[in-house]
Write a protein that holds these residues in place. Structure first.
Motif, PDB file in Angstrom:
ATOM      1  N   UNK A  11      -6.955  -1.809  -8.440  1.00  9.03           N
ATOM      2  CA  UNK A  11      -7.781  -2.227  -7.306  1.00  9.03           C
ATOM      3  C   UNK A  11      -8.573  -1.005  -6.856  1.00  9.03           C
ATOM      4  N   UNK A  12      -9.887  -1.195  -6.689  1.00 10.89           N
ATOM      5  CA  UNK A  12     -10.760  -0.111  -6.255  1.00 10.89           C
ATOM      6  C   UNK A  12     -10.907  -0.122  -4.732  1.00 10.89           C
ATOM      7  N   UNK A  13     -11.364   0.990  -4.184  1.00 10.22           N
ATOM      8  CA  UNK A  13     -11.662   1.052  -2.756  1.00 10.22           C
ATOM      9  C   UNK A  13     -12.855   0.151  -2.472  1.00 10.22           C
ATOM     10  N   UNK A  14     -13.205  -0.009  -1.195  1.00 14.70           N
ATOM     11  CA  UNK A  14     -14.277  -0.944  -0.817  1.00 14.70           C
ATOM     12  C   UNK A  14     -15.635  -0.556  -1.397  1.00 14.70           C
ATOM     13  N   UNK A  15     -15.859   0.718  -1.651  1.00 12.02           N
ATOM     14  CA  UNK A  15     -17.110   1.168  -2.259  1.00 12.02           C
ATOM     15  C   UNK A  15     -17.074   1.111  -3.786  1.00 12.02           C
ATOM     16  N   UNK A  16     -15.926   0.766  -4.330  1.00  9.49           N
ATOM     17  CA  UNK A  16     -15.692   0.714  -5.777  1.00  9.49           C
ATOM     18  C   UNK A  16     -15.992   2.042  -6.461  1.00  9.49           C
ATOM     19  N   UNK A  17     -15.646   3.142  -5.778  1.00  7.43           N
ATOM     20  CA  UNK A  17     -15.872   4.470  -6.347  1.00  7.43           C
ATOM     21  C   UNK A  17     -14.625   5.066  -6.978  1.00  7.43           C
ATOM     22  N   UNK A  18     -13.457   4.594  -6.581  1.00  7.76           N
ATOM     23  CA  UNK A  18     -12.231   5.089  -7.210  1.00  7.76           C
ATOM     24  C   UNK A  18     -11.095   4.085  -7.030  1.00  7.76           C
ATOM     25  N   UNK A  19     -10.095   4.228  -7.866  1.00  8.61           N
ATOM     26  CA  UNK A  19      -8.927   3.352  -7.834  1.00  8.61           C
ATOM     27  C   UNK A  19      -8.116   3.656  -6.584  1.00  8.61           C
ATOM     28  N   UNK A  37       8.529  -8.468 -12.845  1.00  9.62           N
ATOM     29  CA  UNK A  37       7.401  -8.437 -11.925  1.00  9.62           C
ATOM     30  C   UNK A  37       6.866  -7.020 -11.768  1.00  9.62           C
ATOM     31  N   UNK A  38       5.537  -6.897 -11.752  1.00  6.46           N
ATOM     32  CA  UNK A  38       4.965  -5.570 -11.499  1.00  6.46           C
ATOM     33  C   UNK A  38       5.094  -5.220 -10.019  1.00  6.46           C
ATOM     34  N   UNK A  39       5.027  -3.942  -9.726  1.00  8.20           N
ATOM     35  CA  UNK A  39       5.008  -3.484  -8.334  1.00  8.20           C
ATOM     36  C   UNK A  39       3.662  -2.824  -8.076  1.00  8.20           C
ATOM     37  N   UNK A  40       3.255  -2.818  -6.816  1.00 10.19           N
ATOM     38  CA  UNK A  40       2.000  -2.184  -6.441  1.00 10.19           C
ATOM     39  C   UNK A  40       2.280  -0.728  -6.075  1.00 10.19           C
ATOM     40  N   UNK A  41       1.430   0.164  -6.551  1.00 12.85           N
ATOM     41  CA  UNK A  41       1.580   1.590  -6.297  1.00 12.85           C
ATOM     42  C   UNK A  41       0.212   2.135  -5.887  1.00 12.85           C
ATOM     43  N   UNK A  42       0.193   3.058  -4.946  1.00 14.57           N
ATOM     44  CA  UNK A  42      -1.074   3.678  -4.550  1.00 14.57           C
ATOM     45  C   UNK A  42      -1.442   4.758  -5.559  1.00 14.57           C
ATOM     46  N   UNK A  43      -2.714   5.122  -5.571  1.00 15.02           N
ATOM     47  CA  UNK A  43      -3.162   6.209  -6.450  1.00 15.02           C
ATOM     48  C   UNK A  43      -2.405   7.497  -6.149  1.00 15.02           C
ATOM     49  N   UNK A  44      -2.251   7.901  -4.862  1.00 18.32           N
ATOM     50  CA  UNK A  44      -1.491   9.126  -4.601  1.00 18.32           C
ATOM     51  C   UNK A  44      -0.033   9.058  -5.092  1.00 18.32           C
ATOM     52  N   UNK A  95      -9.097   2.313 -18.012  1.00 20.28           N
ATOM     53  CA  UNK A  95      -8.745   1.721 -16.718  1.00 20.28           C
ATOM     54  C   UNK A  95      -9.820   0.779 -16.231  1.00 20.28           C
ATOM     55  N   UNK A  96     -11.075   1.048 -16.573  1.00 20.09           N
ATOM     56  CA  UNK A  96     -12.164   0.185 -16.139  1.00 20.09           C
ATOM     57  C   UNK A  96     -12.105  -1.191 -16.775  1.00 20.09           C
ATOM     58  N   UNK A  97     -11.365  -1.341 -17.863  1.00 19.71           N
ATOM     59  CA  UNK A  97     -11.272  -2.639 -18.518  1.00 19.71           C
ATOM     60  C   UNK A  97     -10.085  -3.457 -18.033  1.00 19.71           C
ATOM     61  N   UNK A  98      -9.221  -2.877 -17.201  1.00 16.36           N
ATOM     62  CA  UNK A  98      -8.092  -3.632 -16.663  1.00 16.36           C
ATOM     63  C   UNK A  98      -8.574  -4.626 -15.611  1.00 16.36           C
ATOM     64  N   UNK A  99      -7.914  -5.767 -15.488  1.00 20.68           N
ATOM     65  CA  UNK A  99      -8.289  -6.717 -14.441  1.00 20.68           C
ATOM     66  C   UNK A  99      -8.041  -6.109 -13.062  1.00 20.68           C
ATOM     67  N   UNK A 100      -8.830  -6.516 -12.082  1.00 18.73           N
ATOM     68  CA  UNK A 100      -8.607  -6.077 -10.715  1.00 18.73           C
ATOM     69  C   UNK A 100      -7.752  -7.108  -9.995  1.00 18.73           C
ATOM     70  N   UNK A 101      -7.149  -6.703  -8.872  1.00 20.85           N
ATOM     71  CA  UNK A 101      -6.349  -7.640  -8.073  1.00 20.85           C
ATOM     72  C   UNK A 101      -6.636  -7.444  -6.619  1.00 20.85           C
TER      73      UNK A 101
END
Length: 101
Positions: A11-19, A37-44, A95-101
């Motif tokens: 999932x990208x930020x609202x500006x779609x500049x980084x994950x 089930x996958x878990x959600x993790x932040x970039x940091x 990473x750019x080819x992965x689906x977004x959520x």
């Protein structure tokens, strides 16, 4: 011992500049998913885990529902720490080819 992960979505930020977030599966024995089930993790969070020795690899679910692994992520220090896959023969970041959520 550091855990390893498969990254299935980003999932990208609202500006779609980084994950901003990743959906990840923890890698279990013999390279299999350790949970269904996958878990959600932040970039940091992912950056810190990579620094601690974890490996993150992209994974894509094919039409027949099987999974195909892709490239390993690496940290790219710029003004902030970005995630990208390791260099391969592709000119695009996997990473750019992965689906977004």
């Amino acid at each position: 011992m550091a855990s390893n992960y498969y990254v299935s979505h980003v999932r990208y930020n609202s500006d779609e500049t980084h994950i901003q977030h990743l959906k990840v599966f923890e890698v279990g024995a013999e390279g299999k998913f350790s949970s269904g089930k996958p878990v959600e993790m932040t970039r940091p969070q992912a950056v810190e885990k990579i620094k601690a020795g974890s490996k993150f690899t992209t994974i894509i679910q094919k039409a027949d529902k099987s999974w195909q692994t892709g490239a390993q992520l690496e940290i790219m220090p710029v003004e902030t720490e970005y995630l990208k896959t390791k260099k391969d023969k592709s000119t695009r970041d996997n990473l750019e080819s992965l689906p977004t959520f």
